[in-house]
Scaffold this active site. Structure first.
Site, PDB file in Angstrom:
ATOM      1  N   LYS A  45      34.904  33.894  43.566  1.00  0.00           N
ATOM      2  CA  LYS A  45      36.426  33.753  43.758  1.00  0.00           C
ATOM      3  C   LYS A  45      36.680  33.262  45.363  1.00  0.00           C
ATOM      4  O   LYS A  45      37.769  33.310  45.776  1.00  0.00           O
ATOM      5  CB  LYS A  45      37.086  35.070  43.425  1.00  0.00           C
ATOM      6  CG  LYS A  45      36.969  35.851  42.191  1.00  0.00           C
ATOM      7  CD  LYS A  45      36.881  34.862  40.871  1.00  0.00           C
ATOM      8  CE  LYS A  45      37.985  34.117  40.526  1.00  0.00           C
ATOM      9  NZ  LYS A  45      37.488  33.476  39.474  1.00  0.00           N
ATOM     10  N   HIS A 100      25.753  32.586  43.675  1.00  0.00           N
ATOM     11  CA  HIS A 100      26.372  33.888  44.315  1.00  0.00           C
ATOM     12  C   HIS A 100      25.598  34.880  44.998  1.00  0.00           C
ATOM     13  O   HIS A 100      26.021  35.931  45.494  1.00  0.00           O
ATOM     14  CB  HIS A 100      27.242  34.741  43.322  1.00  0.00           C
ATOM     15  CG  HIS A 100      28.222  33.978  42.701  1.00  0.00           C
ATOM     16  ND1 HIS A 100      29.275  33.171  43.607  1.00  0.00           N
ATOM     17  CD2 HIS A 100      28.815  34.001  41.619  1.00  0.00           C
ATOM     18  CE1 HIS A 100      30.180  32.839  42.546  1.00  0.00           C
ATOM     19  NE2 HIS A 100      29.917  33.302  41.400  1.00  0.00           N
ATOM     20  N   SER A 130      42.417  37.170  43.568  1.00  0.00           N
ATOM     21  CA  SER A 130      41.957  36.296  42.707  1.00  0.00           C
ATOM     22  C   SER A 130      40.800  37.026  41.669  1.00  0.00           C
ATOM     23  O   SER A 130      41.196  36.816  40.459  1.00  0.00           O
ATOM     24  CB  SER A 130      41.231  35.272  43.488  1.00  0.00           C
ATOM     25  OG  SER A 130      40.780  34.269  42.324  1.00  0.00           O
TER      26      SER A 130
HETATM   27  P1  A3P Z   1      43.168  31.810  42.938  1.00  0.00           P
HETATM   28  O1  A3P Z   1      42.804  32.889  41.955  1.00  0.00           O
HETATM   29  O2  A3P Z   1      43.688  32.526  44.149  1.00  0.00           O
HETATM   30  O3  A3P Z   1      43.945  30.789  42.401  1.00  0.00           O
HETATM   31  P2  A3P Z   1      35.703  30.441  42.449  1.00  0.00           P
HETATM   32  O4  A3P Z   1      35.637  29.300  41.880  1.00  0.00           O
HETATM   33  O5  A3P Z   1      34.820  30.922  43.330  1.00  0.00           O
HETATM   34  O6  A3P Z   1      35.733  31.575  41.230  1.00  0.00           O
HETATM   35  O7  A3P Z   1      37.125  30.611  43.005  1.00  0.00           O
HETATM   36  C1  A3P Z   1      38.336  30.695  42.259  1.00  0.00           C
HETATM   37  C2  A3P Z   1      39.454  30.413  43.264  1.00  0.00           C
HETATM   38  O8  A3P Z   1      39.426  29.148  44.092  1.00  0.00           O
HETATM   39  C3  A3P Z   1      40.891  30.640  42.435  1.00  0.00           C
HETATM   40  O9  A3P Z   1      41.738  31.137  43.365  1.00  0.00           O
HETATM   41  C4  A3P Z   1      40.984  29.019  42.093  1.00  0.00           C
HETATM   42  O10 A3P Z   1      42.564  28.817  42.088  1.00  0.00           O
HETATM   43  C5  A3P Z   1      40.690  28.419  43.655  1.00  0.00           C
HETATM   44  N1  A3P Z   1      40.456  27.089  43.567  1.00  0.00           N
HETATM   45  C6  A3P Z   1      39.629  26.179  42.630  1.00  0.00           C
HETATM   46  N2  A3P Z   1      39.819  24.966  43.132  1.00  0.00           N
HETATM   47  C7  A3P Z   1      40.746  24.774  44.117  1.00  0.00           C
HETATM   48  C8  A3P Z   1      41.157  23.569  44.601  1.00  0.00           C
HETATM   49  N3  A3P Z   1      41.113  22.255  44.413  1.00  0.00           N
HETATM   50  N4  A3P Z   1      42.284  23.927  45.634  1.00  0.00           N
HETATM   51  C9  A3P Z   1      42.681  25.342  45.877  1.00  0.00           C
HETATM   52  N5  A3P Z   1      42.105  26.207  45.304  1.00  0.00           N
HETATM   53  C10 A3P Z   1      41.087  26.098  44.492  1.00  0.00           C
END
Ligand code: A3P
Length: 287
Positions: A45, A100, A130
């Site tokens: 996340k 991870h 998140s």
């Molecule tokens: P949120 O749940 O706070 O929106 P991962 O890919 O490591 O699982 O992380 C997911 C988080 O990264 C989510 O956060 C997602 O919305 C955010 N995320 C993914 N792409 C993004 C982008 N282009 N800009 C900003 N946040 C992004």
């Protein structure tokens, strides 16, 4: 390897059975790292899927074909997940991957290679928020319970890939020299163009100003939210229910302020501060 409900335990770390198998974890252990591999490392996340969008664009010099035609999990596979053994060996170099895993669990070939690493850290309070929503929408994860219950589990490390502090510390204590670059999710939110410039310099890649503009605009939150190759909309609803919470949920820094009570904030800060003591790590969210 031990299993525990919806999880498989790898060296004490919880991984979802839906995405990790004994075979994929064994593949990870024996993984053949190539010198020109690029691996983005994240605690879950923290911006993994974002890196799956950016890296192929950098390594291809701004070619958008793969981000428009290949799902993120095959485009830039998770090293330890079930798709890795199926797609990575046949991928032409330079390959991009995400993982991870903590530093000390990386496969032997990683340490003897010249592969480069980009470590993306995110404010652990926003990581927690998140993850809380992710646990509600993904049926392959346990129900998170109340926010307070999930916060306790997070601080105790009884969550995917263990404690946030252990993960960050493991990667900060590395012997990789100039093979590793540290960035934060918050820097990416604030100035993606500037971070892209740092990625290009670190990876020794060139891109025209115009391509950089296109990459930045393609990798914005709103654009990625509409990209079926990156928003997990192809996953059946009984596995990921975007009605409960979309995978690309808010994409901002500081959403934690809407979720933490003053007591929770204090407890969280105290624990993280204690566990990070002596690391001299400076993060934008501590300022
Ligand atoms: P949120 O749940 O706070 O929106 P991962 O890919 O490591 O699982 O992380 C997911 C988080 O990264 C989510 O956060 C997602 O919305 C955010 N995320 C993914 N792409 C993004 C982008 N282009 N800009 C900003 N946040 C992004």
């Amino acid at each position: 390897m031990e299993t525990e409900g919806k999880y498989i335990k790898y060296r004490g770390l919880l991984c979802p059975k839906e995405t990790h198998s004994e075979d994929s974890l064994k593949y990870f252990e024996g993984f053949n790292t190539r010198d020109d591999d690029v691996i983005a490392i994240t605690y879950p996340k923290s911006g993994t899927v974002w890196m799956q969008e950016i890296l192929p664009l950098i390594l291809s010099g701004g070619d958008f074909t793969s981000v428009h035609t290949v799902p993120n999990w095959d485009r830039v596979p998770w090293l330890e997940e079930t798709r890795a053994p199926l797609v990575l060996d046949n991928k032409p170099s330079p390959r991009a991957m995400v993982s991870h895993m903590p530093y000390h669990l990386m496969p032997p070939s990683f340490f003897s290679s010249q592969a480069k690493v980009i470590y993306v850290a995110r404010n652990p309070k926003d990581v927690l928020v998140s993850s809380f929503y992710f646990h509600q929408m993904a049926s392959f994860l346990d129900d998170p319970g109340t926010f307070d219950e999930f916060l306790e589990k997070f601080l105790a490390g009884e969550v995917l890939f263990g404690k946030w502090t252990d993960h960050v510390k493991s990667w900060r204590n590395n012997d990789l020299g100039n093979r590793i670059l540290f960035v934060t999710y918050e820097e990416m939110v604030k100035d993606l163009r500037g971070v892209l410039r740092r990625f290009l310099d670190f990876l020794g890649r060139e891109m025209t100003e115009q391509s950089m503009e296109q990459v930045v605009s393609h990798c914005t939150f709103s654009h990625m939210k509409n990209n079926a190759m990156s928003n997990f909309s192809m996953i059946p609803r009984d596995i990921m229910d975007h009605e409960k919470s979309p995978f690309l949920r808010k994409g901002i820094a500081g959403d934690w302020k809407k979720h933490f009570s003053a007591d929770q904030e204090e407890k969280f800060n105290t624990t993280i501060k204690e566990e990070m003591a002596g690391t001299n790590a400076k993060f934008p969210w501590d300022e």
